[in-house]
Scaffold this motif. Structure first.
Motif, PDB file in Angstrom:
ATOM      1  N   GLN A  67      43.942 -16.339  23.373  1.00  0.00           N
ATOM      2  CA  GLN A  67      45.068 -16.230  22.301  1.00  0.00           C
ATOM      3  C   GLN A  67      46.113 -17.036  22.551  1.00  0.00           C
ATOM      4  O   GLN A  67      46.734 -17.971  21.673  1.00  0.00           O
ATOM      5  CB  GLN A  67      45.327 -14.806  22.063  1.00  0.00           C
ATOM      6  CG  GLN A  67      44.013 -14.175  21.395  1.00  0.00           C
ATOM      7  CD  GLN A  67      44.494 -12.674  21.052  1.00  0.00           C
ATOM      8  OE1 GLN A  67      45.568 -12.555  20.692  1.00  0.00           O
ATOM      9  NE2 GLN A  67      43.590 -11.690  21.371  1.00  0.00           N
ATOM     10  N   LEU A 117      45.330 -14.879  14.733  1.00  0.00           N
ATOM     11  CA  LEU A 117      46.115 -14.583  15.794  1.00  0.00           C
ATOM     12  C   LEU A 117      47.124 -13.290  15.295  1.00  0.00           C
ATOM     13  O   LEU A 117      47.230 -12.127  15.887  1.00  0.00           O
ATOM     14  CB  LEU A 117      47.156 -15.533  16.221  1.00  0.00           C
ATOM     15  CG  LEU A 117      46.359 -16.631  17.168  1.00  0.00           C
ATOM     16  CD1 LEU A 117      47.314 -17.748  17.613  1.00  0.00           C
ATOM     17  CD2 LEU A 117      45.789 -16.052  18.428  1.00  0.00           C
ATOM     18  N   ILE A 118      47.437 -13.378  14.173  1.00  0.00           N
ATOM     19  CA  ILE A 118      48.250 -12.285  13.304  1.00  0.00           C
ATOM     20  C   ILE A 118      47.180 -10.873  13.392  1.00  0.00           C
ATOM     21  O   ILE A 118      47.747  -9.817  13.753  1.00  0.00           O
ATOM     22  CB  ILE A 118      49.050 -12.743  12.266  1.00  0.00           C
ATOM     23  CG1 ILE A 118      49.852 -13.664  12.252  1.00  0.00           C
ATOM     24  CG2 ILE A 118      49.366 -11.416  11.519  1.00  0.00           C
ATOM     25  CD1 ILE A 118      50.505 -14.386  11.080  1.00  0.00           C
ATOM     26  N   PHE A 160      47.167 -20.351  20.241  1.00  0.00           N
ATOM     27  CA  PHE A 160      48.579 -20.420  19.515  1.00  0.00           C
ATOM     28  C   PHE A 160      49.214 -21.940  20.105  1.00  0.00           C
ATOM     29  O   PHE A 160      49.902 -22.678  19.297  1.00  0.00           O
ATOM     30  CB  PHE A 160      49.460 -19.383  20.139  1.00  0.00           C
ATOM     31  CG  PHE A 160      50.979 -19.659  19.726  1.00  0.00           C
ATOM     32  CD1 PHE A 160      51.260 -19.196  18.566  1.00  0.00           C
ATOM     33  CD2 PHE A 160      52.038 -20.063  20.514  1.00  0.00           C
ATOM     34  CE1 PHE A 160      52.407 -19.428  17.800  1.00  0.00           C
ATOM     35  CE2 PHE A 160      53.054 -19.987  20.165  1.00  0.00           C
ATOM     36  CZ  PHE A 160      53.574 -19.822  18.532  1.00  0.00           C
ATOM     37  N   ASP A 189      41.142 -12.414  27.228  1.00  0.00           N
ATOM     38  CA  ASP A 189      41.388 -12.218  25.849  1.00  0.00           C
ATOM     39  C   ASP A 189      42.779 -12.899  25.399  1.00  0.00           C
ATOM     40  O   ASP A 189      43.121 -13.525  24.702  1.00  0.00           O
ATOM     41  CB  ASP A 189      41.044 -11.241  25.293  1.00  0.00           C
ATOM     42  CG  ASP A 189      41.122 -11.050  23.697  1.00  0.00           C
ATOM     43  OD1 ASP A 189      40.459 -11.976  23.364  1.00  0.00           O
ATOM     44  OD2 ASP A 189      41.964 -10.109  23.117  1.00  0.00           O
ATOM     45  N   ASP A 190      43.738 -12.412  26.345  1.00  0.00           N
ATOM     46  CA  ASP A 190      45.241 -12.862  25.978  1.00  0.00           C
ATOM     47  C   ASP A 190      45.343 -14.143  26.412  1.00  0.00           C
ATOM     48  O   ASP A 190      46.083 -14.948  25.603  1.00  0.00           O
ATOM     49  CB  ASP A 190      46.013 -11.972  26.724  1.00  0.00           C
ATOM     50  CG  ASP A 190      46.214 -10.520  26.522  1.00  0.00           C
ATOM     51  OD1 ASP A 190      45.818 -10.126  25.435  1.00  0.00           O
ATOM     52  OD2 ASP A 190      46.488  -9.846  27.253  1.00  0.00           O
ATOM     53  N   ARG A 206      42.459  -9.462  30.839  1.00  0.00           N
ATOM     54  CA  ARG A 206      43.927 -10.545  30.278  1.00  0.00           C
ATOM     55  C   ARG A 206      43.096 -11.774  29.788  1.00  0.00           C
ATOM     56  O   ARG A 206      43.645 -12.474  29.166  1.00  0.00           O
ATOM     57  CB  ARG A 206      44.676 -10.688  31.267  1.00  0.00           C
ATOM     58  CG  ARG A 206      45.522  -9.320  31.641  1.00  0.00           C
ATOM     59  CD  ARG A 206      46.521  -8.994  30.518  1.00  0.00           C
ATOM     60  NE  ARG A 206      47.277  -7.919  30.945  1.00  0.00           N
ATOM     61  CZ  ARG A 206      47.073  -7.048  29.706  1.00  0.00           C
ATOM     62  NH1 ARG A 206      47.046  -7.434  28.676  1.00  0.00           N
ATOM     63  NH2 ARG A 206      47.767  -5.789  29.946  1.00  0.00           N
ATOM     64  N   ARG A 223      44.691 -10.417  15.148  1.00  0.00           N
ATOM     65  CA  ARG A 223      44.451  -9.727  16.412  1.00  0.00           C
ATOM     66  C   ARG A 223      45.527  -8.990  17.269  1.00  0.00           C
ATOM     67  O   ARG A 223      45.453  -8.128  17.918  1.00  0.00           O
ATOM     68  CB  ARG A 223      44.220 -11.014  17.577  1.00  0.00           C
ATOM     69  CG  ARG A 223      42.432 -11.460  17.203  1.00  0.00           C
ATOM     70  CD  ARG A 223      41.467 -10.554  17.365  1.00  0.00           C
ATOM     71  NE  ARG A 223      41.698  -9.824  18.450  1.00  0.00           N
ATOM     72  CZ  ARG A 223      40.916 -10.001  19.739  1.00  0.00           C
ATOM     73  NH1 ARG A 223      40.220 -11.165  19.651  1.00  0.00           N
ATOM     74  NH2 ARG A 223      41.059  -9.189  20.912  1.00  0.00           N
ATOM     75  N   ARG A 224      46.869  -9.415  16.583  1.00  0.00           N
ATOM     76  CA  ARG A 224      48.011  -8.765  17.008  1.00  0.00           C
ATOM     77  C   ARG A 224      48.058  -7.186  16.442  1.00  0.00           C
ATOM     78  O   ARG A 224      48.620  -6.428  16.925  1.00  0.00           O
ATOM     79  CB  ARG A 224      49.464  -9.473  16.838  1.00  0.00           C
ATOM     80  CG  ARG A 224      49.530 -10.817  17.682  1.00  0.00           C
ATOM     81  CD  ARG A 224      49.843 -10.271  19.009  1.00  0.00           C
ATOM     82  NE  ARG A 224      48.553 -10.708  19.862  1.00  0.00           N
ATOM     83  CZ  ARG A 224      48.347 -10.551  21.008  1.00  0.00           C
ATOM     84  NH1 ARG A 224      49.039  -9.598  21.804  1.00  0.00           N
ATOM     85  NH2 ARG A 224      47.224 -10.923  21.711  1.00  0.00           N
ATOM     86  N   LEU A 225      47.755  -7.102  15.148  1.00  0.00           N
ATOM     87  CA  LEU A 225      47.660  -5.970  14.302  1.00  0.00           C
ATOM     88  C   LEU A 225      46.585  -5.249  14.698  1.00  0.00           C
ATOM     89  O   LEU A 225      46.689  -3.782  14.641  1.00  0.00           O
ATOM     90  CB  LEU A 225      47.609  -6.603  12.922  1.00  0.00           C
ATOM     91  CG  LEU A 225      48.858  -7.090  12.282  1.00  0.00           C
ATOM     92  CD1 LEU A 225      48.741  -7.340  10.828  1.00  0.00           C
ATOM     93  CD2 LEU A 225      50.229  -6.149  12.483  1.00  0.00           C
ATOM     94  N   LYS A 226      45.491  -5.716  15.009  1.00  0.00           N
ATOM     95  CA  LYS A 226      44.079  -4.887  15.653  1.00  0.00           C
ATOM     96  C   LYS A 226      43.710  -5.510  16.698  1.00  0.00           C
ATOM     97  O   LYS A 226      42.678  -6.326  17.083  1.00  0.00           O
ATOM     98  CB  LYS A 226      43.028  -5.051  14.519  1.00  0.00           C
ATOM     99  CG  LYS A 226      43.432  -4.647  13.193  1.00  0.00           C
ATOM    100  CD  LYS A 226      42.566  -3.951  12.578  1.00  0.00           C
ATOM    101  CE  LYS A 226      42.783  -3.344  11.081  1.00  0.00           C
ATOM    102  NZ  LYS A 226      42.943  -1.751  11.146  1.00  0.00           N
ATOM    103  N   PRO A 227      44.172  -5.234  17.984  1.00  0.00           N
ATOM    104  CA  PRO A 227      44.046  -5.684  19.196  1.00  0.00           C
ATOM    105  C   PRO A 227      42.575  -5.294  19.723  1.00  0.00           C
ATOM    106  O   PRO A 227      42.114  -6.242  20.694  1.00  0.00           O
ATOM    107  CB  PRO A 227      45.274  -5.333  20.157  1.00  0.00           C
ATOM    108  CG  PRO A 227      45.760  -4.180  19.485  1.00  0.00           C
ATOM    109  CD  PRO A 227      45.679  -4.332  17.900  1.00  0.00           C
TER     110      PRO A 227
END
Length: 177
Positions: free
Chosen positions: A160, A41-42, A164, A156-157, A154, A44-48
């Motif tokens: 994620q 998850l980190i 989480f 994908d969001d 959305r 994916r946040r850094l490389k969306p």
């Protein structure tokens, strides 16, 4: 072919994991699963916009399916591995749902009789499972309606966020050693 290999190796992993259920530490498995998902998850946040290419997914799909199946057999939880992997491929929504369904059905086919043979799956648990399955079937139309309201980009969001929430569940339910 990808989905069959992924689900087939998940089935084999479920057999191995179910056998190891009595010997593995639930706390350790929860910690490992949580760390894997949090790292993903980190990332994916850094490389969306990152996508795992299908050529690599095909190569590693059987291994990830086996690991997910093993975790399902040992802990009853494979989604942090299987869903994380499929989310990284960014499959279209319907393909994603079809592959996940094949994966879970495949594992269930082997895990249910094995759990019964080890005396882990008892009649009261079967009753709980039937009730749970009924609730899932009742919830599917609501889920379909809800997903129709969420734009495909959305999806994908949403996955994620669910990952989480699974991690939080693993952390708060993990037995204290």
């Amino acid at each position: 072919m990808f989905s069959w290999a992924f689900a087939g190796f998940g089935l084999l992993g479920a057999a191995v994991g179910t056998t190891g259920l009595a010997y593995l530490s639930p706390s350790l498995l929860s910690l490992i699963l949580s760390a894997i998902v949090v790292a993903y998850l980190i990332f994916r946040r850094l490389k969306p916009n990152w996508i795992l290419p299908m050529s690599i997914a095909r190569r590693f799909g059987p291994l990830v399916g086996f690991i997910g199946g093993t975790l399902q057999g040992a802990t009853g939880i494979s989604a942090p591995v299987s869903i994380t992997f499929l989310n990284a491929i960014k499959l279209p929504r319907l393909t994603f749902i079809a592959v996940v369904s094949m994966f879970f059905v495949g594992m269930s086919v082997v895990q249910i009789p094995m759990l019964a043979s080890y005396g882990i799956l008892t009649l009261p648990l079967v009753g709980d499972g039937v009730i749970g399955t009924g609730l899932i079937f009742l919830g599917v139309p609501f889920g379909e309606w809800l997903m129709s309201k969420i734009p495909a980009r959305r999806f994908d969001d949403v996955i994620q966020i669910l990952l989480f929430l699974m991690v939080l569940g693993l952390i708060f339910r993990a037995p204290v050693a």
